[in-house]
Scaffold this motif. Structure first.
Motif, PDB file in Angstrom:
ATOM      1  N   PHE A 346      18.199  -5.272  -0.112  1.00 25.53           N
ATOM      2  CA  PHE A 346      17.227  -5.621  -1.149  1.00 25.53           C
ATOM      3  C   PHE A 346      16.020  -4.680  -1.099  1.00 25.53           C
ATOM      4  O   PHE A 346      15.575  -4.165  -2.135  1.00 25.53           O
ATOM      5  CB  PHE A 346      16.775  -7.070  -0.965  1.00 25.53           C
ATOM      6  N   ILE A 347      15.513  -4.426   0.092  1.00 23.47           N
ATOM      7  CA  ILE A 347      14.352  -3.543   0.246  1.00 23.47           C
ATOM      8  C   ILE A 347      14.677  -2.143  -0.259  1.00 23.47           C
ATOM      9  O   ILE A 347      13.887  -1.507  -0.974  1.00 23.47           O
ATOM     10  CB  ILE A 347      13.893  -3.493   1.716  1.00 23.47           C
ATOM     11  N   ILE A 348      15.865  -1.648   0.086  1.00 17.67           N
ATOM     12  CA  ILE A 348      16.263  -0.298  -0.324  1.00 17.67           C
ATOM     13  C   ILE A 348      16.338  -0.200  -1.842  1.00 17.67           C
ATOM     14  O   ILE A 348      15.797   0.728  -2.451  1.00 17.67           O
ATOM     15  CB  ILE A 348      17.616   0.077   0.314  1.00 17.67           C
ATOM     16  N   ASP A 349      17.035  -1.148  -2.453  1.00 16.65           N
ATOM     17  CA  ASP A 349      17.159  -1.118  -3.919  1.00 16.65           C
ATOM     18  C   ASP A 349      15.809  -1.323  -4.605  1.00 16.65           C
ATOM     19  O   ASP A 349      15.507  -0.686  -5.622  1.00 16.65           O
ATOM     20  CB  ASP A 349      18.134  -2.208  -4.379  1.00 16.65           C
ATOM     21  N   TYR A 350      14.998  -2.206  -4.047  1.00 20.32           N
ATOM     22  CA  TYR A 350      13.708  -2.538  -4.637  1.00 20.32           C
ATOM     23  C   TYR A 350      12.777  -1.322  -4.672  1.00 20.32           C
ATOM     24  O   TYR A 350      12.105  -1.061  -5.678  1.00 20.32           O
ATOM     25  CB  TYR A 350      13.064  -3.674  -3.834  1.00 20.32           C
ATOM     26  N   PHE A 351      12.762  -0.573  -3.575  1.00 18.78           N
ATOM     27  CA  PHE A 351      11.833   0.561  -3.483  1.00 18.78           C
ATOM     28  C   PHE A 351      12.466   1.874  -3.934  1.00 18.78           C
ATOM     29  O   PHE A 351      11.859   2.937  -3.798  1.00 18.78           O
ATOM     30  CB  PHE A 351      11.290   0.685  -2.054  1.00 18.78           C
ATOM     31  N   ASN A 352      13.662   1.802  -4.464  1.00 21.05           N
ATOM     32  CA  ASN A 352      14.292   2.990  -5.024  1.00 21.05           C
ATOM     33  C   ASN A 352      13.995   3.135  -6.514  1.00 21.05           C
ATOM     34  O   ASN A 352      14.497   4.030  -7.175  1.00 21.05           O
ATOM     35  CB  ASN A 352      15.808   2.935  -4.801  1.00 21.05           C
ATOM     36  N   ILE A 353      13.164   2.235  -7.040  1.00 29.55           N
ATOM     37  CA  ILE A 353      12.765   2.258  -8.444  1.00 29.55           C
ATOM     38  C   ILE A 353      11.250   2.466  -8.521  1.00 29.55           C
ATOM     39  O   ILE A 353      10.503   1.854  -7.763  1.00 29.55           O
ATOM     40  CB  ILE A 353      13.133   0.932  -9.144  1.00 29.55           C
ATOM     41  N   ASP A 354      10.810   3.351  -9.393  1.00 27.19           N
ATOM     42  CA  ASP A 354       9.372   3.553  -9.566  1.00 27.19           C
ATOM     43  C   ASP A 354       8.743   2.272 -10.116  1.00 27.19           C
ATOM     44  O   ASP A 354       9.180   1.748 -11.157  1.00 27.19           O
ATOM     45  CB  ASP A 354       9.101   4.714 -10.532  1.00 27.19           C
ATOM     46  N   ARG A 355       7.739   1.778  -9.420  1.00 24.21           N
ATOM     47  CA  ARG A 355       7.096   0.530  -9.813  1.00 24.21           C
ATOM     48  C   ARG A 355       5.580   0.692  -9.788  1.00 24.21           C
ATOM     49  O   ARG A 355       5.042   1.567  -9.108  1.00 24.21           O
ATOM     50  CB  ARG A 355       7.486  -0.603  -8.853  1.00 24.21           C
ATOM     51  N   THR A 356       4.914  -0.183 -10.514  1.00 29.23           N
ATOM     52  CA  THR A 356       3.455  -0.220 -10.519  1.00 29.23           C
ATOM     53  C   THR A 356       2.991  -1.521  -9.885  1.00 29.23           C
ATOM     54  O   THR A 356       3.423  -2.604 -10.292  1.00 29.23           O
ATOM     55  CB  THR A 356       2.909  -0.131 -11.953  1.00 29.23           C
ATOM     56  N   PHE A 357       2.139  -1.409  -8.853  1.00 36.84           N
ATOM     57  CA  PHE A 357       1.631  -2.585  -8.148  1.00 36.84           C
ATOM     58  C   PHE A 357       0.112  -2.640  -8.273  1.00 36.84           C
ATOM     59  O   PHE A 357      -0.551  -1.600  -8.349  1.00 36.84           O
ATOM     60  CB  PHE A 357       1.982  -2.519  -6.654  1.00 36.84           C
ATOM     61  N   PRO A 358      -0.480  -3.824  -8.243  1.00 40.83           N
ATOM     62  CA  PRO A 358      -1.939  -3.920  -8.110  1.00 40.83           C
ATOM     63  C   PRO A 358      -2.352  -3.458  -6.720  1.00 40.83           C
ATOM     64  O   PRO A 358      -1.530  -3.387  -5.800  1.00 40.83           O
ATOM     65  CB  PRO A 358      -2.214  -5.410  -8.329  1.00 40.83           C
ATOM     66  N   GLN A 359      -3.645  -3.127  -6.593  1.00 38.20           N
ATOM     67  CA  GLN A 359      -4.145  -2.568  -5.339  1.00 38.20           C
ATOM     68  C   GLN A 359      -5.076  -3.558  -4.635  1.00 38.20           C
ATOM     69  O   GLN A 359      -5.839  -4.288  -5.275  1.00 38.20           O
ATOM     70  CB  GLN A 359      -4.917  -1.266  -5.613  1.00 38.20           C
ATOM     71  N   TYR A 360      -4.988  -3.524  -3.306  1.00 40.48           N
ATOM     72  CA  TYR A 360      -5.875  -4.346  -2.491  1.00 40.48           C
ATOM     73  C   TYR A 360      -6.202  -3.582  -1.219  1.00 40.48           C
ATOM     74  O   TYR A 360      -5.332  -3.301  -0.400  1.00 40.48           O
ATOM     75  CB  TYR A 360      -5.194  -5.678  -2.160  1.00 40.48           C
ATOM     76  N   LYS A 361      -7.490  -3.179  -1.086  1.00 41.34           N
ATOM     77  CA  LYS A 361      -7.941  -2.420   0.079  1.00 41.34           C
ATOM     78  C   LYS A 361      -7.062  -1.188   0.296  1.00 41.34           C
ATOM     79  O   LYS A 361      -6.562  -0.923   1.383  1.00 41.34           O
ATOM     80  CB  LYS A 361      -7.937  -3.298   1.324  1.00 41.34           C
ATOM     81  N   ASN A 362      -6.847  -0.424  -0.763  1.00 47.70           N
ATOM     82  CA  ASN A 362      -6.091   0.832  -0.746  1.00 47.70           C
ATOM     83  C   ASN A 362      -4.599   0.648  -0.474  1.00 47.70           C
ATOM     84  O   ASN A 362      -3.882   1.616  -0.216  1.00 47.70           O
ATOM     85  CB  ASN A 362      -6.676   1.808   0.285  1.00 47.70           C
ATOM     86  N   ASP A 363      -4.131  -0.582  -0.483  1.00 41.85           N
ATOM     87  CA  ASP A 363      -2.700  -0.854  -0.327  1.00 41.85           C
ATOM     88  C   ASP A 363      -2.135  -1.423  -1.619  1.00 41.85           C
ATOM     89  O   ASP A 363      -2.860  -1.978  -2.447  1.00 41.85           O
ATOM     90  CB  ASP A 363      -2.455  -1.866   0.801  1.00 41.85           C
ATOM     91  N   ASP A 364      -0.820  -1.264  -1.780  1.00 44.49           N
ATOM     92  CA  ASP A 364      -0.124  -1.973  -2.851  1.00 44.49           C
ATOM     93  C   ASP A 364       0.157  -3.389  -2.366  1.00 44.49           C
ATOM     94  O   ASP A 364       0.207  -3.651  -1.162  1.00 44.49           O
ATOM     95  CB  ASP A 364       1.203  -1.273  -3.176  1.00 44.49           C
ATOM     96  N   TYR A 365       0.357  -4.302  -3.300  1.00 46.68           N
ATOM     97  CA  TYR A 365       0.710  -5.648  -2.845  1.00 46.68           C
ATOM     98  C   TYR A 365       1.473  -6.403  -3.923  1.00 46.68           C
ATOM     99  O   TYR A 365       1.483  -6.042  -5.095  1.00 46.68           O
ATOM    100  CB  TYR A 365      -0.545  -6.430  -2.440  1.00 46.68           C
ATOM    101  N   ILE A 366       2.130  -7.471  -3.460  1.00 43.88           N
ATOM    102  CA  ILE A 366       2.827  -8.390  -4.338  1.00 43.88           C
ATOM    103  C   ILE A 366       2.739  -9.774  -3.716  1.00 43.88           C
ATOM    104  O   ILE A 366       2.730  -9.908  -2.475  1.00 43.88           O
ATOM    105  CB  ILE A 366       4.305  -7.974  -4.550  1.00 43.88           C
ATOM    106  N   ALA A 367       2.671 -10.792  -4.517  1.00 41.22           N
ATOM    107  CA  ALA A 367       2.621 -12.149  -3.999  1.00 41.22           C
ATOM    108  C   ALA A 367       3.917 -12.481  -3.268  1.00 41.22           C
ATOM    109  O   ALA A 367       5.008 -12.148  -3.729  1.00 41.22           O
ATOM    110  CB  ALA A 367       2.387 -13.140  -5.136  1.00 41.22           C
ATOM    111  N   GLU A 368       3.793 -13.117  -2.125  1.00 42.49           N
ATOM    112  CA  GLU A 368       4.963 -13.472  -1.324  1.00 42.49           C
ATOM    113  C   GLU A 368       5.965 -14.289  -2.142  1.00 42.49           C
ATOM    114  O   GLU A 368       7.174 -14.087  -2.059  1.00 42.49           O
ATOM    115  CB  GLU A 368       4.551 -14.255  -0.077  1.00 42.49           C
ATOM    116  N   LYS A 369       5.429 -15.232  -2.942  1.00 45.12           N
ATOM    117  CA  LYS A 369       6.301 -16.098  -3.719  1.00 45.12           C
ATOM    118  C   LYS A 369       7.165 -15.276  -4.675  1.00 45.12           C
ATOM    119  O   LYS A 369       8.373 -15.495  -4.800  1.00 45.12           O
ATOM    120  CB  LYS A 369       5.463 -17.113  -4.501  1.00 45.12           C
TER     121      LYS A 369
END
Length: 461
Positions: A346-369
């Motif tokens: 899942f991680i490999i497929d998920y990060f093999n696609i260009d995505r846009t994430f919101p930023q938090y303290k210079n990091d990308d993030y996504i809600a755990e849920k």
């Protein structure tokens, strides 16, 4: 007698360890025979037809063989060993390698244009076996040639990489394996080559002496088997083993064999992201027609072409070749993905696609849920069993220290923070095929002091 003894000592000797006699045959093989069989064979042998009556070591005139048996200076070995070298055999040991590889001692009287044509057919066949139509085909071709060069340049050294040739039927994989065997022993190709169709019975059983004295072991029609996988990993890298033969005492033997495999199966071996042993190579070649088969058979049987190919391998400079660093083919990446647990896949497929994430303290993030929901949908689509949320995030946090759980904003929403590019680079370094893309840092920046006037759906991607 001494003249006959000099000739006879070249074909027969006594072994102190086995208490049997070693008889060397003209085809490069040998057999262990008893004293009675030796006398029966040579008591009136044609090589003694002109003079076969001596009394140097017998009380009355007897045959040469009966005198030779009592001769304290007869050819005698302390033990039998296998060392793939004609120069490094310790004194008084019988080396079953004997004259060495056929291509070493064979010297053609002449070389014609037809021989060079056959060499080109051989080289082209290897190109076809290593060509999957990708940009890595040339690298894979060179890797295989260097791998073969190591066999003939450094036969006493171990090779810890197993080449796996995968393709459809009828493209000449087995013919190529037989050709390598014939380079080592010409018509007696099985002297140094062992082809394995039933590993459990042939190499992983109680009686495992078939691997003794082999330089190439080929597993035919390799298919994925988890129990077999662990045995195979050890089989590739071990340099010695206790060999058990029927009706004989177990003995420790040094091993020098290399390992190859052929297969038509897609899911042929388990591959992890720490893999350094298995080198899967796929060919997209179509089935050979009758004319291609005939040309290939002719080239493979040509002893001069074998010698020319051998000379070409000796000229290859492999001093700086790191065989652990092999080209990662499309097949390799497919096997890597198939072999992973669902979380890693899942991680490999998920990060093999260009995505846009919101930023938090210079990091990308996504809600755990949301991240866990995406994981469940992935498992559902590919019919994987999924684990609970707690175990999922424990597993995610263990992947290269790329992810960290934290809380964000005044609502203290639990998120997974990461650096999108860092995750991609980590996966790429582990051997996974990850598309090149831009950083995702074009989302909105937030701080803990900023109020978010959005609902939970703002965390969706």
């Amino acid at each position: 007698y001494n003249e006959l003894k000099t000739k006879f000592d070249k074909i027969v000797g006594f072994c102190n360890k086995t208490k049997k006699f070693i008889e060397i045959h003209s085809d490069g093989t040998f057999t262990n025979i008893s004293k009675d069989d030796l006398v029966l064979t040579y008591d009136s042998h044609y090589i003694f037809k002109d003079n076969n009556s001596f009394s140097l070591f017998t009380p009355k005139p007897s045959s040469f063989i009966r005198n030779w048996l009592n001769d304290p200076q007869k050819k005698t070995y302390d033990d039998i060993t296998f060392i793939p070298s004609t120069e490094d055999t310790p004194p008084r040991l019988f080396n079953t390698f004997m004259k060495g590889f056929f291509v070493e001692y064979f010297n053609p009287e002449m070389i014609t244009n037809a021989d060079h044509d056959d060499l080109n057919i051989i080289l082209n066949h290897i190109k076809e076996l290593t060509s999957d139509g990708s940009v890595l085909s040339t690298e894979m071709y060179d890797y295989v040639l260097d791998w073969l060069a190591h066999l003939f340049q450094h036969p006493t050294e171990r090779m810890n990489q197993m080449i796996i040739f995968k393709s459809g039927e009828g493209i000449g994989k087995t013919m190529f394996i037989d050709f390598i065997g014939s380079m080592m022993a010409h018509d007696n190709k099985e002297k140094f080559l062992l082809k394995v169709s039933d590993p459990d019975k042939e190499v992983f059983a109680s009686f495992n002496d078939r691997i003794d004295g082999k330089m190439l072991v080929c597993f035919e029609e390799l298919s994925k088997n988890n129990r077999f996988y662990d045995l195979l990993k050890d089989f590739i890298t071990r340099d010695s083993a206790i060999l058990n033969a029927k009706y004989q005492q177990p003995r420790l033997a040094k091993l020098f064999y290399r390992v190859m495999a052929t297969t038509n199966n897609e899911n042929c071996i388990q591959v992890s992201d720490t893999n350094r042993r298995f080198v899967p190579i796929e060919s997209k070649r179509e089935k050979l027609n009758i004319h291609e088969i005939q040309a290939l058979v002719k080239a493979f049987k040509n002893p001069v072409a074998k010698k020319l190919f051998y000379n070409a391998l000796l000229k290859r400079d492999i001093s700086s070749r790191d065989f652990n660093d092999f080209p990662k083919s499309e097949l390799y990446n497919r096997l890597l993905n198939i072999s992973n647990d669902p979380v890693k896949s899942f991680i490999i497929d998920y990060f093999n696609i260009d995505r846009t994430f919101p930023q938090y303290k210079n990091d990308d993030y996504i809600a755990e849920k949301n991240f866990y929901t995406d994981y469940i949908e992935y498992c559902t689509e590919y019919k994987f069993s999924y684990i609970n949320r707690r175990d999922f995030f424990i597993r995610v946090s263990s992947i290269g220290e790329c992810f960290k759980s934290t809380y964000h904003g005044k609502k203290q929403i639990k998120i997974i923070a990461f650096d999108f590019i860092h995750v991609r680079n980590y996966l790429r370094k582990r051997g996974y095929k990850i598309n090149n893309g831009l950083d995702s840092g074009n989302g909105t920046d937030y701080t803990d002091d900023e109020e978010e006037e959005t609902d939970q759906t703002n965390f969706d991607i």
